[in-house]
Design a protein around this motif. Structure first.
Motif, PDB file in Angstrom:
ATOM      1  N   ARG A  30     -10.301   1.365  -5.837  1.00  0.00           N
ATOM      2  CA  ARG A  30      -9.002   0.764  -5.538  1.00  0.00           C
ATOM      3  C   ARG A  30      -8.118   0.902  -6.766  1.00  0.00           C
ATOM      4  O   ARG A  30      -8.504   0.545  -7.871  1.00  0.00           O
ATOM      5  CB  ARG A  30      -9.138  -0.700  -5.152  1.00  0.00           C
ATOM      6  N   TYR A  79     -10.402  -0.295  -9.843  1.00  0.00           N
ATOM      7  CA  TYR A  79     -11.614  -1.061  -9.528  1.00  0.00           C
ATOM      8  C   TYR A  79     -12.599  -0.134  -8.827  1.00  0.00           C
ATOM      9  O   TYR A  79     -12.216   0.623  -7.926  1.00  0.00           O
ATOM     10  CB  TYR A  79     -11.240  -2.232  -8.626  1.00  0.00           C
ATOM     11  N   GLU A 129      -6.453   3.493   3.789  1.00  0.00           N
ATOM     12  CA  GLU A 129      -7.489   3.995   2.901  1.00  0.00           C
ATOM     13  C   GLU A 129      -7.659   5.483   3.130  1.00  0.00           C
ATOM     14  O   GLU A 129      -7.418   6.001   4.226  1.00  0.00           O
ATOM     15  CB  GLU A 129      -8.813   3.264   3.156  1.00  0.00           C
ATOM     16  N   LYS A 169      -6.806  -7.256  -7.283  1.00  0.00           N
ATOM     17  CA  LYS A 169      -7.532  -6.700  -6.136  1.00  0.00           C
ATOM     18  C   LYS A 169      -7.606  -7.702  -4.988  1.00  0.00           C
ATOM     19  O   LYS A 169      -7.622  -7.323  -3.811  1.00  0.00           O
ATOM     20  CB  LYS A 169      -8.948  -6.301  -6.564  1.00  0.00           C
ATOM     21  N   ASN A 213      -4.598  -0.036  -8.738  1.00  0.00           N
ATOM     22  CA  ASN A 213      -3.477  -0.955  -8.868  1.00  0.00           C
ATOM     23  C   ASN A 213      -2.192  -0.139  -9.042  1.00  0.00           C
ATOM     24  O   ASN A 213      -2.222   1.096  -9.072  1.00  0.00           O
ATOM     25  CB  ASN A 213      -3.703  -1.880 -10.073  1.00  0.00           C
ATOM     26  N   GLN A 221      -0.149   0.235  -4.330  1.00  0.00           N
ATOM     27  CA  GLN A 221      -1.587   0.216  -4.602  1.00  0.00           C
ATOM     28  C   GLN A 221      -2.272   1.024  -3.517  1.00  0.00           C
ATOM     29  O   GLN A 221      -1.701   1.260  -2.453  1.00  0.00           O
ATOM     30  CB  GLN A 221      -2.118  -1.224  -4.640  1.00  0.00           C
ATOM     31  N   TRP A 222      -3.507   1.442  -3.777  1.00  0.00           N
ATOM     32  CA  TRP A 222      -4.193   2.290  -2.796  1.00  0.00           C
ATOM     33  C   TRP A 222      -5.696   2.178  -2.977  1.00  0.00           C
ATOM     34  O   TRP A 222      -6.186   1.796  -4.043  1.00  0.00           O
ATOM     35  CB  TRP A 222      -3.763   3.750  -2.943  1.00  0.00           C
ATOM     36  N   GLN A 223      -6.423   2.516  -1.908  1.00  0.00           N
ATOM     37  CA  GLN A 223      -7.869   2.558  -2.000  1.00  0.00           C
ATOM     38  C   GLN A 223      -8.396   3.813  -1.318  1.00  0.00           C
ATOM     39  O   GLN A 223      -7.770   4.349  -0.395  1.00  0.00           O
ATOM     40  CB  GLN A 223      -8.507   1.306  -1.403  1.00  0.00           C
ATOM     41  N   LYS A 277     -16.462   3.451  -3.687  1.00  0.00           N
ATOM     42  CA  LYS A 277     -15.176   2.886  -3.255  1.00  0.00           C
ATOM     43  C   LYS A 277     -14.305   2.622  -4.483  1.00  0.00           C
ATOM     44  O   LYS A 277     -14.773   2.090  -5.491  1.00  0.00           O
ATOM     45  CB  LYS A 277     -15.387   1.599  -2.462  1.00  0.00           C
ATOM     46  N   ASN A 310       0.829  -1.202   0.000  1.00  0.00           N
ATOM     47  CA  ASN A 310       0.000   0.000   0.000  1.00  0.00           C
ATOM     48  C   ASN A 310       0.866   1.255   0.000  1.00  0.00           C
ATOM     49  O   ASN A 310       1.847   1.349   0.753  1.00  0.00           O
ATOM     50  CB  ASN A 310      -0.911   0.032   1.233  1.00  0.00           C
TER      51      ASN A 310
END
Length: 381
Positions: free
Chosen positions: A195, A222, A161, A309, A197, A183-185, A193, A125
């Motif tokens: 996400r 995503y 997040e 994911k 890559n 990666q991050w969300q 929401k 992350n």
């Protein structure tokens, strides 16, 4: 013992041998069966060295033909013949370890020496938040809590997040970018929401005030869209617009991939490119290449599209170059080819939390050889 029961028994013994739980008596039983059909015998040393890698590979080669037992999570994925007289390729997961097995017509397994003197940790992350005033915040190192304030909006980091609290009283845009190996969300102000890559980005407002909610992306993203029939959600990616109708979907739009892919998990989306427009249903995918129009795939590999994911690689139907593109992005390395790589297609899965050396050793056993030189992987013919 019937043939079916016999197969189940040897599948059970093989799994015990592979995970090291087999007893000496069971090992002798299995070895007797194994040796009856092989020109090279299994030797059971005193004390029983169940972890011997060469022995494990030979055991795997012997049980390829066994049917899967019902109700048991077996070690094998689909068996697919891709190249004449070459390899039926398996990627096997057991206790966090990945095994690749190339079962060739000679039934001989070659155990490669270790050409990888260096190693690279898997991605994790991390991202950069770009505020409207030009300030940037490294989210990798930022502590949980409020990382920025923009007018009446608080930007909060919580458990890897990002989310927004408050209501914007002016038009403000933020960007989040992920480097290779990150990666991050985040949760957008409308509750959608998102996400991201590795090597991806999203540009979005802190308040959706117009007739439609619009964001712009690059890379792979995503979405789980918070549906609002009065204010549709639209994703701009290159020359395409993807419009949600209450939806969960994935968009793969890396510049180095041959096509942009929009894969629908649930709901309904419309993909528009120029004057062409396609509505897609769950389980379908729209592909758009540089020179091709919109192409509908009615039976998409949704599991593969969402593998990243879910913390996995899914190499089903991919060639060496396609696999290497994923590896390069996730491990943050460069890939160089010393000659033309094989066009053979692979089958299987592995976790994304493995060290690079584990991935490369597995590929090596499938005939994809290479060496690491600093941050560059040289793929050999």
């Amino acid at each position: 013992m019937s043939s079916e029961n016999s197969s189940e028994r040897y599948q059970e013994l093989a799994e015990k041998w592979l995970n090291g739980s087999i007893s000496a008596e069971e090992a002798r039983e299995y070895a007797t069966w194994y040796n009856a059909g092989q020109d090279k015998e299994v030797e059971i040393p005193e004390g029983f060295a169940a972890g011997d890698q060469e022995l494990r590979d030979r055991i795997l080669s012997r049980i390829i033909g066994l049917p899967k037992r019902r109700g048991v999570l077996t070690l094998f994925r689909r068996r697919v013949l891709r190249v004449a007289a070459a390899a039926v390729v398996f990627l096997l997961m057991a206790g966090g370890t990945v095994y690749f097995l190339a079962h060739r017509t000679t039934d001989k397994i070659t155990i490669a020496t270790d050409p990888y003197k260096e190693d690279v940790l898997p991605g994790h992350n991390g991202a950069v938040l770009h505020l409207s005033n030009g300030q940037t915040i490294m989210l990798d190192s930022a502590q949980d809590g409020t990382v920025a304030r923009q007018g009446t909006i608080s930007v909060i980091k919580e458990n890897g997040e990002l989310k927004y609290v408050g209501k914007a009283d002016e038009e403000i845009y933020n960007d989040i970018t992920t480097a290779r190996g990150r990666q991050w969300q985040l949760t957008l102000p409308d509750g959608t929401k998102v996400r991201l890559n590795a090597a991806s980005s999203i540009h979005y407002p802190l308040a959706f005030t117009g007739p439609a909610r619009e964001v712009t992306i690059t890379g792979e993203v995503y979405f789980e869209v918070a549906h609002n029939s009065r204010q549709p959600f639209r994703v701009k990616v290159g020359d395409q617009v993807i419009e949600d109708m209450g939806t969960t979907f994935n968009v793969n739009a890396y510049a180095d991939e041959p096509a942009t892919k929009t894969t629908l998990v649930q709901g309904l989306v419309r993909v528009t490119r120029g004057s062409a427009s396609l509505m897609i249903l769950p389980g379908q995918e729209v592909r758009a290449g540089e020179t091709s129009g919109l192409v509908l795939e009615k039976h998409a590999n949704v599991e593969q599209a969402l593998a990243w994911k879910n913390g996995n690689f899914n190499f089903d139907g991919l060639d060496t170059r396609a696999i290497m593109r994923q590896i390069a992005r996730w491990y943050g390395i460069e890939v160089r080819y010393d000659g033309q790589p094989s066009s053979a297609l692979f089958e299987g899965k592995m976790q994304r939390n493995l060290r690079l050396s584990q991935v490369l050793k597995g590929l090596d056993k499938c005939g994809v050889h290479g060496r690491l030189e600093g941050n560059t992987l040289i793929v050999l013919p």
